[in-house]
Design a protein around this motif. Sequence first.
Motif, mmCIF file in Angstrom:
data_model
loop_
_atom_site.group_PDB
_atom_site.id
_atom_site.type_symbol
_atom_site.label_atom_id
_atom_site.label_comp_id
_atom_site.label_asym_id
_atom_site.label_seq_id
_atom_site.Cartn_x
_atom_site.Cartn_y
_atom_site.Cartn_z
ATOM 1 N N UNK A 195 25.042 -2.752 -47.028
ATOM 2 C CA UNK A 195 24.931 -4.392 -48.300
ATOM 3 C C UNK A 195 27.017 -5.110 -47.877
ATOM 4 N N UNK A 196 27.371 -4.415 -48.595
ATOM 5 C CA UNK A 196 28.569 -4.741 -48.418
ATOM 6 C C UNK A 196 29.512 -4.760 -47.623
ATOM 7 N N UNK A 197 29.404 -3.563 -46.110
ATOM 8 C CA UNK A 197 29.673 -4.387 -44.773
ATOM 9 C C UNK A 197 28.339 -5.289 -44.117
ATOM 10 N N UNK A 198 28.221 -5.178 -44.155
ATOM 11 C CA UNK A 198 27.214 -6.513 -44.017
ATOM 12 C C UNK A 198 27.893 -8.185 -44.106
ATOM 13 N N UNK A 199 28.159 -7.691 -45.252
ATOM 14 C CA UNK A 199 29.236 -9.566 -45.926
ATOM 15 C C UNK A 199 30.410 -8.812 -45.477
ATOM 16 N N UNK A 238 31.784 -11.807 -43.120
ATOM 17 C CA UNK A 238 32.648 -13.144 -43.652
ATOM 18 C C UNK A 238 34.115 -13.223 -42.404
ATOM 19 N N UNK A 239 34.198 -11.885 -41.525
ATOM 20 C CA UNK A 239 34.664 -12.029 -41.128
ATOM 21 C C UNK A 239 34.247 -12.832 -39.226
ATOM 22 N N UNK A 240 33.191 -12.721 -38.885
ATOM 23 C CA UNK A 240 32.872 -13.326 -37.839
ATOM 24 C C UNK A 240 32.934 -15.075 -38.431
ATOM 25 N N UNK A 241 32.563 -15.206 -39.252
ATOM 26 C CA UNK A 241 33.280 -16.761 -40.052
ATOM 27 C C UNK A 241 35.392 -17.137 -39.895
ATOM 28 N N UNK A 280 42.340 -0.192 -48.519
ATOM 29 C CA UNK A 280 41.868 -1.300 -47.862
ATOM 30 C C UNK A 280 42.117 -0.460 -46.646
ATOM 31 N N UNK A 281 41.591 -0.540 -46.139
ATOM 32 C CA UNK A 281 41.659 -0.724 -44.043
ATOM 33 C C UNK A 281 42.662 -0.958 -43.955
ATOM 34 N N UNK A 282 43.391 0.311 -42.683
ATOM 35 C CA UNK A 282 44.949 -0.074 -42.726
ATOM 36 C C UNK A 282 44.579 -0.921 -40.640
ATOM 37 N N UNK A 283 43.363 -0.668 -40.814
ATOM 38 C CA UNK A 283 43.097 -1.786 -39.098
ATOM 39 C C UNK A 283 43.019 -2.869 -39.498
ATOM 40 N N UNK A 284 41.616 -3.049 -40.133
ATOM 41 C CA UNK A 284 41.818 -4.565 -40.483
ATOM 42 C C UNK A 284 41.721 -5.399 -41.329
ATOM 43 N N UNK A 285 43.155 -4.855 -42.724
ATOM 44 C CA UNK A 285 43.134 -5.381 -44.112
ATOM 45 C C UNK A 285 41.776 -5.198 -44.907
ATOM 46 N N UNK A 286 40.994 -5.125 -44.587
ATOM 47 C CA UNK A 286 39.940 -5.242 -45.982
ATOM 48 C C UNK A 286 39.492 -4.668 -46.896
ATOM 49 N N UNK A 287 39.338 -4.810 -47.580
ATOM 50 C CA UNK A 287 39.723 -4.290 -49.490
ATOM 51 C C UNK A 287 38.632 -3.248 -49.417
#
Length: 578
Positions: free
Chosen positions: A450-454, A458-461, A515-522
């Motif tokens: 569910x967290x990944x889906x969010x 958010x990335x698409x938005x 934090x993801x070093x590729x897309x900086x997602x926390x």
Amino acid sequence: MTTGSSTASDLGSNLLIARLIDQDLQALTDAQVAEKVQLESVLAISAFRSGELPRFTRRVEQAEGAPHDAATAMGIFLSDARLASDYAVAEALQAAQESAFTAGQQLAQKLAAEEKKIALDAEFARRLQVAIDDGTDDVDNVKDVESLLGREEVQRIFAADHNFKGKGTFQSACSLSNDFSDAKGKAPSDDESDETTHQPSPYLSCGICFEPFQATHSPMAASKTATSSSRLNYGFRLPCPEEHAYCQPCLSHYILSKLDPDGNYNGVLQTVVFPIKCPGCLQGVWEEGISDEVAGRILSEKDMALWHAQKLYDSMEKHYCPNPRCSALVQVEEDPNEPMALCPECRETICIPCNVLWHHELTCAEFQDLPEDERSPEDQSVLLLAKAKNWRRCPACSRLVELMYGCNHITCHCGTHFCHRCGALWDRIASRCTRKPSCDLWDENMLLEEQERIRVVERERQQQLRQPVPVQALGPPPPYRPARVEERNDLEWLRNPKHMGGGHPFTSRMIRGLICGYCHARANSLADLLYHLEHVRAHAVFACCGRFFPREIDFDRHCNARVKGGRHEHRVARRLWD
């Protein structure tokens, strides 16, 4: 009156045309005579001037008695015109006679109906006077004629004095009027009443046209063998509970109105016709309707062929379009493995086993398990959304519940405790669901999903908010890369700290800062970061020997270098085109 006026107008027009033609013929004859006289004068003057005598005078005089061709043709044409005029006059007279006959017949029928009404009113008044004088019946409870006289008496009055073979009279109505006149002075006794009572009619009255008919077992056969055209119609009583009586023309017309309403003998394909019930019985009475044996005695051979054909149509399985704005008959394939059908009218796809519009993304079994109030297209859309969002329905109140965080133990607003993972009731004493085997209290993968889906949403938005990039021509495809051996998309080494390569800045920042070093997602936890790196499709991931590499060139350089132990471990290379 309209037919007579149009006929008189046509007659006047024909007479005027004939008169004009006669005048034209007379004028033409006069012109020919004048031309002959003028020609003779000119020729005579010319002969006298030349000193000769005219030679054609006698010949012309002899030819005057011979008929001229033009005059003969005009005479024939005039005769035809006069014949046409006489024919129009004859037609007008015949139409006037037919109109007068029809008007007289209608007037006679109207007078006959009025006389029957007068006879019924007289009998009703006589009976009412007798009831008032005797005091035997409550006059206030009398609502209509039938409640006082009875249905049989009313039918007898209407059937009495019928014009059988043109020799009937209205004596019954006169006698009823005389009885009513006598009843004004005193009420008749029982003996007098018996003497004045008319003899019942030997004929039954049709329940549709109210005309008398002769009862027989087979009205159709009797009508075929009858020798008189002025006879009464034949009929019989239907075997319904009340044994209603009908004449053959009325009952056959009623049956044909059900079998062939359009009158083309094609039958009725859209609806079920049988059983055909008695027209006089109420709803729910005599459900079996008219049988084949009864229909054979009332219908002709051609109509019986339509009867059996319609019965065959009704016995076939029919499927109608479930679209409430269509309801057309749908042709169904004979293959039982093909549940879909296309409506020929509204072009909607139909599910034949479920008898509904096609349920997209739901099998027939899943659709049948739905409650009746959730099978509409709008309800199915909500269910598909609930399935995509991983919502769960309360087993007690059917409320949709979404798990945002926490364990699988759900407490609904109605007070019901159930498991969010399987939907079974929850045993609060044992702290587990009632399903065998029971589900785990915590489902970390579901929360991470569910967290990944969010994050994806958010990335698409964010991408939609950016400025649109101009469309460019596609570049050449990437060069062929052979499959790498020993490459596994396995990042479980993140859970074991001893496998992490120390001293690597890129990896250390990812692990320590979550934090993801590729897309900086926390991420919220190390497990959340691991789930993101395993399921992300927005960027590439390169890892080997407990380290993450930001670029593929760095990953390739590391893979080509020698390491301790002689082999690389936990190699992960997930590119964008994988």
